[in-house]
Design an enzyme around this catalytic site. Structure first.
Site, PDB file in Angstrom:
ATOM      1  N   HIS A 261      -0.024  -1.068   0.199  1.00 37.45           N
ATOM      2  CA  HIS A 261      -0.097  -0.409  -0.386  1.00 37.45           C
ATOM      3  C   HIS A 261       1.122   1.330  -0.004  1.00 37.45           C
ATOM      4  O   HIS A 261       0.730   2.271  -0.674  1.00 37.45           O
ATOM      5  CB  HIS A 261      -1.105  -0.375   1.543  1.00 37.45           C
ATOM      6  CG  HIS A 261      -2.460   0.917   1.232  1.00 37.45           C
ATOM      7  ND1 HIS A 261      -2.733   1.056   0.953  1.00 37.45           N
ATOM      8  CD2 HIS A 261      -1.626   2.064   2.049  1.00 37.45           C
ATOM      9  CE1 HIS A 261      -3.763   2.275   1.371  1.00 37.45           C
ATOM     10  NE2 HIS A 261      -2.849   2.624   2.153  1.00 37.45           N
ATOM     11  N   GLU A 262       1.670   1.942   1.202  1.00 37.91           N
ATOM     12  CA  GLU A 262       2.889   2.584   0.856  1.00 37.91           C
ATOM     13  C   GLU A 262       3.538   2.868  -0.405  1.00 37.91           C
ATOM     14  O   GLU A 262       3.952   3.917  -0.661  1.00 37.91           O
ATOM     15  CB  GLU A 262       3.514   2.715   2.680  1.00 37.91           C
ATOM     16  CG  GLU A 262       2.504   2.515   3.649  1.00 37.91           C
ATOM     17  CD  GLU A 262       1.745   3.650   3.858  1.00 37.91           C
ATOM     18  OE1 GLU A 262       2.065   4.344   3.071  1.00 37.91           O
ATOM     19  OE2 GLU A 262       0.097   3.661   4.186  1.00 37.91           O
TER      20      GLU A 262
ATOM     21  N   HIS B 110       1.847   4.420  -2.692  1.00 40.59           N
ATOM     22  CA  HIS B 110       1.579   5.868  -2.585  1.00 40.59           C
ATOM     23  C   HIS B 110       3.319   6.470  -2.524  1.00 40.59           C
ATOM     24  O   HIS B 110       3.282   7.790  -3.325  1.00 40.59           O
ATOM     25  CB  HIS B 110       1.223   6.677  -1.193  1.00 40.59           C
ATOM     26  CG  HIS B 110       0.039   6.428  -0.474  1.00 40.59           C
ATOM     27  ND1 HIS B 110      -1.406   7.159  -0.994  1.00 40.59           N
ATOM     28  CD2 HIS B 110      -0.185   5.855   0.769  1.00 40.59           C
ATOM     29  CE1 HIS B 110      -1.905   6.057  -0.254  1.00 40.59           C
ATOM     30  NE2 HIS B 110      -1.972   6.506   0.489  1.00 40.59           N
TER      31      HIS B 110
HETATM   32 ZN    ZN Z   1      -2.899   5.338   2.021  1.00 42.26          ZN
END
Ligand code: ZN
Length: 690
Positions: free
Chosen positions: A474-475, A478
């Site tokens: 997830h990170e 980003h």
């Molecule tokens: Zn997030």
């Protein structure tokens, strides 16, 4: 000697090896004085041109943002009393400076003049968008208001901030005021070891020094890490009911009663919106988001609601039948749902996090993740430890380059938990962004990826839970949007100016790959035996993802719809109370009607004290986008490397590459060829047939 906070490394990176708390105050004061002078000079001489107003704005914001950002970063990863004190000492001045820039009338007027000038048409689309958004954001701070309207606007802002702080303080006070102390072993029957330990710890902190997980006493509170396992596992039904009722009455009476604040906050928001020319606070909120209007949000929520309502009804019926089969004769109430849902989960998909950890040693997960980025996006990631100053010996540094070997970006990875000095949770943040504003070529973006996973023990690597693996993906998602941007204007590169309800697209997109068999099994290997993750375990992971998915989704939709109804078309001064609205929305979006005395709104900090007002829908909005983006890869053929590469490049060139330089809806359509649809999300959660 120069202050290291003001003197980055030759690469332009913060000198984490040299910055100390005592550097913060003098550095920031000197910088603010310098920037204050620059701002004054700019206001005197501002020109309605790109180089006359936008460039100087970016430069000032960047100088402040990178220095203050390094301090904020250290506060998160190397906290200390000294650093906190230094941060607090200068923070008010930083905030004041930011407001001065945001509310500067001369700069605002120069931007408006630029937009009206002939030169505006000569700017490229990304530049035009930057100018328009600077104007929009300034308007939303009330800069265009005159006289009494401006005064009233400022007064509302102050009052709202006070009420919101009071709201969250009340929630904290009310949470602290409640405790259920249990002294008989039989009362805590069912609670797992970890929850008993937390409950005993809480009792020790509350003045029972001899409390232990084995012998008690156990102190149950309304803090989520205690409340959730208690509702899931406590066998004693009357104790679950007591906790459930205490929770839904939180901050709804006595000294910490939030009832009045809810109406005041809603009324002030509506007034604020009207001063700015909007019909409702929801319209104001959406003015800076991807969702075009309230109707579009409602349409999306309704599509999901219809399907998940039906699924939630089925799931509830199934749960009732399961509880009956286990010998429960009483009617299933709110305080029974989580308890029986956990029993059903155990019966259906029992596996433990601990079983999985040996298959996810950090080095293998990283090489799996980097390999995926290479296959999809054609980027190469190599370890570059030692090439940048770091704040802890466990921190890694990596460089990202494209097919030709040309450098694109870099990132730090701070993987392990360090409770004494590091904030919990995981996040991606910018160290520096891509820009050309400083001349001398393009400054490449650098990201911070921070997680909180189990550290290595001895020569055993960090073994990750499946949740931690998903968090890292997830990170990293980003981070990819920050790092693979192709925009050279710092005000729109990477994640900057990406609409708030679209920010979670690239991150949640990456999580999908954790459920892709080839990807996951490609790197999940036992750290000792090298054996691949057994198929049966993989199947359980996938099944657990869709377990009670209808109920979970409906719950999020209930919050989203309630938030929207309170901020759109609701009259805070009228006869209908917010609790009436809650009951009305519940008829559409819950399958087990809330108790009449339910006052959960009094502790709904997301919308009354946090940033989610008329924005709670963003969770689902972004999830629709990420699932639909992943579906493009499914359609191309997940087993077809050539097709994945083509789709991956298109994704890199649009979603990752364009960042905030174009409206998120356009970016999405560039990638997908059409507007987002809810089908993929519903299918991934087993709510609609493939
Ligand atoms: Zn997030």
């Amino acid at each position: 000697m120069e202050n290291p906070l003001l003197a980055p490394s030759p690469d332009g990176l913060p000198r984490f090896d040299a910055i100390r708390p005592e550097h913060v105050e003098p550095a920031m004061k000197a910088l603010l004085a310098e920037l204050g002078g620059e701002l004054e000079a700019l206001e005197q001489s501002v020109q309605p041109t790109w180089t006359g107003v936008v460039d100087p704005l970016e430069r000032m914001g960047d100088l402040l943002g990178t220095r203050w950002g390094a301090v904020g970063h250290l506060l998160g990863v190397r906290n200390s009393t000294e650093l906190r004190a230094a941060h607090e000492a200068v923070q008010p001045e930083v905030v004041v400076f930011g407001l001065r820039v945001a509310q500067s009338k001369p700069l605002f007027e120069a931007l408006v003049a630029l937009e009206k000038s002939a030169a505006f048409a000569q700017l490229d689309p990304a530049q035009r968008r930057i100018v328009k958004l600077l104007i929009r954001d300034a308007r939303l701070t009330g800069v265009a208001l005159e006289g009494s309207a401006r005064e009233r606007f400022q007064a509302i802002a102050t009052e709202l901030a006070e009420h919101q702080t009071a709201f969250s303080n009340h929630v904290l006070d009310a949470t602290k005021a409640f405790a259920l102390v249990l002294r008989e072993k039989a009362e805590v029957e069912g609670l797992p070891e970890s929850a008993l330990e937390v409950a005993a710890q809480s009792a020790r902190a509350a003045g029972e020094p001899s409390a232990s997980a084995e012998a008690g006493p156990w102190r149950l509170t309304l803090d989520l890490p205690v409340l959730v396992p208690a509702l899931q596992h406590l066998k004693r039904r009357e104790l679950r009911e007591q906790l459930y009722r205490a929770n839904l009455a939180r901050a709804s009476s006595g000294a910490s009663d939030n009832t009045g604040l809810i109406s005041k906050i809603l009324a002030l928001r509506l007034e604020e919106a009207k001063l700015l020319g909007f019909a409702s606070y929801a319209e104001l909120s959406l003015a800076s988001k991807m969702a075009p209007d309230v109707a579009a949000v409602r349409k999306l929520l309704e599509e999901l609601r219809k399907v998940s309502y039906a699924a939630a009804e089925r799931e509830l019926a199934e749960l009732r039948a399961f509880a009956r089969a286990q010998g429960e004769t009483r009617e299933l109430m709110h305080w029974d749902v989580a308890y029986w849902a956990e029993r059903q989960r155990e019966a259906k998909y029992a596996y433990s996090e601990e079983e999985l950890r040996p298959y996810f040693p950090l080095p293998a997960v990283l090489s799996g993740l980097f390999g995926l980025a290479e296959r999809l996006f054609g980027v190469t990631i190599r370890a570059a430890d030692g090439e940048a100053p770091i704040w802890n010996p466990d921190v890694r540094f990596f460089r990202v380059s494209d097919e030709s070997g040309a450098p694109l970006a870099a990132f730090y990875l701070d993987p392990y938990s360090r409770p004494a000095e590091k904030r919990g949770g995981a996040w991606m943040d910018e160290c520096v962004g891509r820009t050309r504003v400083f001349g001398g070529g393009t400054r490449l973006p650098v990201a911070y990826l921070v997680c909180n996973q189990t550290p290595p023990v001895g020569d055993r690597p960090s073994l990750m839970s499946f949740d931690e693996v998903q968090t890292l993906f997830h990170e990293f998602g980003h981070g990819l949007q920050h790092m693979l941007t192709r925009v050279d204007y710092g005000l729109a590169s990477g994640i900057r100016n990406v609409e708030w309800d679209a920010v979670e697209l690239p991150s949640q997109f990456m999580e999908n790959w954790c459920y892709h068999r080839e990807t996951l099994l490609g790197f999940a290997r036992h750290f000792e035996t090298g054996q691949a993750l057994p198929d049966a375990l993989f199947e359980k992971l996938c099944a657990a993802r869709t377990y009670r998915a209808g109920s979970d989704m409906l719950r999020q939709l209930f919050f989203s719809l309630l938030d929207l109804d309170l901020h759109d078309g609701y009259d805070p001064g009228g006869r209908v109370t917010p609790f009436d609205v809650q009951q009305r929305v519940a008829k559409l979006a819950t399958v087990l009607a809330p108790l009449p005395e339910d006052r959960f709104l009094c502790s709904f900090g997301h919308i009354f004290a946090g940033g989610y007002a008329a924005g709670y829908y963003s969770y689902k909005w972004a999830e629709v986008l990420s699932a639909d983006a992943f579906a493009a890869f499914e359609e191309a053929g997940l087993e077809n490397p050539a097709a994945l590469r083509v789709t991956g490049r298109r994704y890199r060139d649009t979603v990752l590459g364009l960042g905030g330089s174009a409206p998120a809806m356009e970016v999405f359509k560039d990638f997908r060829g059409r507007e987002p649809k809810t089908d993929a999300l519903l299918r991934h959660y087993g709510l609609r047939a493939a």
